[in-house]
Design an enzyme around this catalytic site. Sequence first.
Site, PDB file in Angstrom:
ATOM      1  N   ASN A  24      41.009 -19.175  38.198  1.00  0.00           N
ATOM      2  CA  ASN A  24      41.296 -21.015  37.126  1.00  0.00           C
ATOM      3  C   ASN A  24      40.077 -20.833  36.162  1.00  0.00           C
ATOM      4  O   ASN A  24      40.055 -20.832  34.994  1.00  0.00           O
ATOM      5  CB  ASN A  24      40.340 -21.516  38.608  1.00  0.00           C
ATOM      6  CG  ASN A  24      40.410 -23.125  38.639  1.00  0.00           C
ATOM      7  OD1 ASN A  24      39.916 -23.603  36.821  1.00  0.00           O
ATOM      8  ND2 ASN A  24      40.174 -24.306  39.315  1.00  0.00           N
ATOM      9  N   ASP A  25      38.665 -19.970  36.200  1.00  0.00           N
ATOM     10  CA  ASP A  25      37.571 -20.298  35.247  1.00  0.00           C
ATOM     11  C   ASP A  25      38.002 -19.716  34.050  1.00  0.00           C
ATOM     12  O   ASP A  25      37.434 -20.154  33.069  1.00  0.00           O
ATOM     13  CB  ASP A  25      36.348 -20.017  35.955  1.00  0.00           C
ATOM     14  CG  ASP A  25      35.879 -21.297  37.212  1.00  0.00           C
ATOM     15  OD1 ASP A  25      35.438 -22.188  36.647  1.00  0.00           O
ATOM     16  OD2 ASP A  25      35.390 -21.264  38.280  1.00  0.00           O
ATOM     17  N   VAL A  26      39.130 -18.612  34.419  1.00  0.00           N
ATOM     18  CA  VAL A  26      38.851 -17.106  33.396  1.00  0.00           C
ATOM     19  C   VAL A  26      40.405 -17.773  31.988  1.00  0.00           C
ATOM     20  O   VAL A  26      40.438 -17.627  31.412  1.00  0.00           O
ATOM     21  CB  VAL A  26      39.253 -15.716  34.165  1.00  0.00           C
ATOM     22  CG1 VAL A  26      38.187 -15.583  34.587  1.00  0.00           C
ATOM     23  CG2 VAL A  26      40.823 -15.766  34.293  1.00  0.00           C
ATOM     24  N   SER A  33      33.180 -22.650  40.361  1.00  0.00           N
ATOM     25  CA  SER A  33      31.894 -23.598  39.075  1.00  0.00           C
ATOM     26  C   SER A  33      32.212 -25.302  40.261  1.00  0.00           C
ATOM     27  O   SER A  33      30.624 -25.306  38.966  1.00  0.00           O
ATOM     28  CB  SER A  33      32.324 -22.551  37.765  1.00  0.00           C
ATOM     29  OG  SER A  33      33.075 -22.866  37.502  1.00  0.00           O
TER      30      SER A  33
END
Lengths: 459, 106
Positions: free
Chosen positions: A385-387, A426
């Site tokens: 997701n965040d990457v 996050s």
Amino acid sequence: MSLTSYFMEATYLVASVLFILSLKGMSRPETARRGMFLAEGGMLAAIIGTLVGQHIVTWGWIIAGLTLGSLVGAWMAVSVPMTAMPQRTALSHAFGAFAAALVGVGEFLTHGAEMGAVTRGALGFEVMLGALTTTGSLIAAGKLQGVIGGKPIQFRGQNAINLAICLAMTGSFLFFWMHPETVAAFYSMLGLAFVFGVMLVIPIGSADMPVVMSLLNSYAGLAAAATGFVLGNNVLIIAGTLDGFSGFILSVLMCKAMNRSITNVLFGGFGSVIAEAAAETGGVMREITLDDAAMQLAFASRVVFVPGYGLATAQAQHAVRELAELLEGRGVTIKYAIHPVAGRMPGHMNVLLAEANVPYSALYEMEQINPEFPSTDVVVVIGANDVVNPDARDNPKSLIAGMPILEVDRARSVIVLKRGQGRGFSGLENPLFFKACTTMLYGDAKASLAHLAQAIQHV
Amino acid sequence: MNPPVLIASIYVFALAAFLGYQVISRVPPLLHTPLMSATNAISGISLIGSLVLAGAGNSRLAHILGFVAVTTATVNVVGGFGITDRMLKMFGKRLDRKAPIAPGSK
């Protein structure tokens, strides 16, 4: 010096050289395994040298310890699954650091009275680093294993309390250093270091574990190096320093990969206060059916898989490799894009995929693969997701602004495999999911991949 | 530790740090997990300090501390090398078996 002492020193020299050569071998997968044999030989030589050269009077405890340790170690080496590698490594850090701390205590008990100031200083570092690494690593292992909740544990005034503990520990150390006859100062330093290790790791969330693991690795090494200073033993200094620097380099790399400073990781408690900061992105997420997704993949010529930790938790490594082989059989070029913090420790995702028989020549690092996304037909994001969050690049106000990402949104189309509509660790909204090129395939990653493989066989 | 020995030790430390930096920054991210596992096993060298404590210590307490230290350090060494080898075997085994490349693909 007696002949046996010369022999012992010679084995230490040989061991030091072999350790360095073994790490040099690590620069390539082809030579890495041979390198490890060298290190094992070096270790064996150092052990034999010690047993011959030192004045060993009682053998019982040594034989018992070596036997018990070998049995437990061998059992761990054989039985631990690759997904549990971070926990195992953390436990191993704890064991190594505990040994260093105990050697320090033993040294204090036997030679404490006649120690010089320098040796006492080194002893303090050895015991403090050893003790705090022991408990810190145990907490890290507990978090990774899920015994302790992965969420950061935080409370008001935490940093102040930690600072107080750290100061008290340093104070005890200085007192012991100046007044070596005060046994209480030594033990209060030891006790406070154990507590400090716990306090240092509990506020850190699981997603930041790659940094913590690397730091603990570094501390464990430095504890061994400090032991070398206490015992006046160069092979300990060399081996410990190599480990200490390796851990340090890895921590810096991991921090860079998240665009955060070490201080921020250790004291920031990322991922606990963020929920309200997530900005709403307009738009809808478009769902894709299995058949459409299968069709897209089957007729693509370049496909990139982006595995995240979600892939590991869903145990879908084998499923993704099977799908990839099926596509390769149809003439599709398959690559895997690995973000540096894709797992729970540095390089973890590579190990997981290698275990599932993915050839390492198909694994690409972020810098290598990013220029290739514009010419990629389909990107399949699995549990990441965040990457892959383009906000890190485009939105300077984003909490992850500046974090290097895999620029999958530049590909022609993106299929995101996701359990549900939730957010990443996050808590950030991911604009990638709302882009015109992106479609979502909901469900368990392993099942989705298996179904995709079935559907492709019928295309 | 007398001053000349201390100075020599600091030289060893500094050179090892420099060498470590040079060698380890060449390790590709692909092998970072085995690297950590391997350096961890290598730092289990504190086993040799534990051996001395367990075998040459001058009290019952020192022997027992030494025994525990020998045990944990050996777990570290044996477990660390064992698991590193297991991982590196996985990276090695695909050398002889390349991924099938179908005609028409690039």
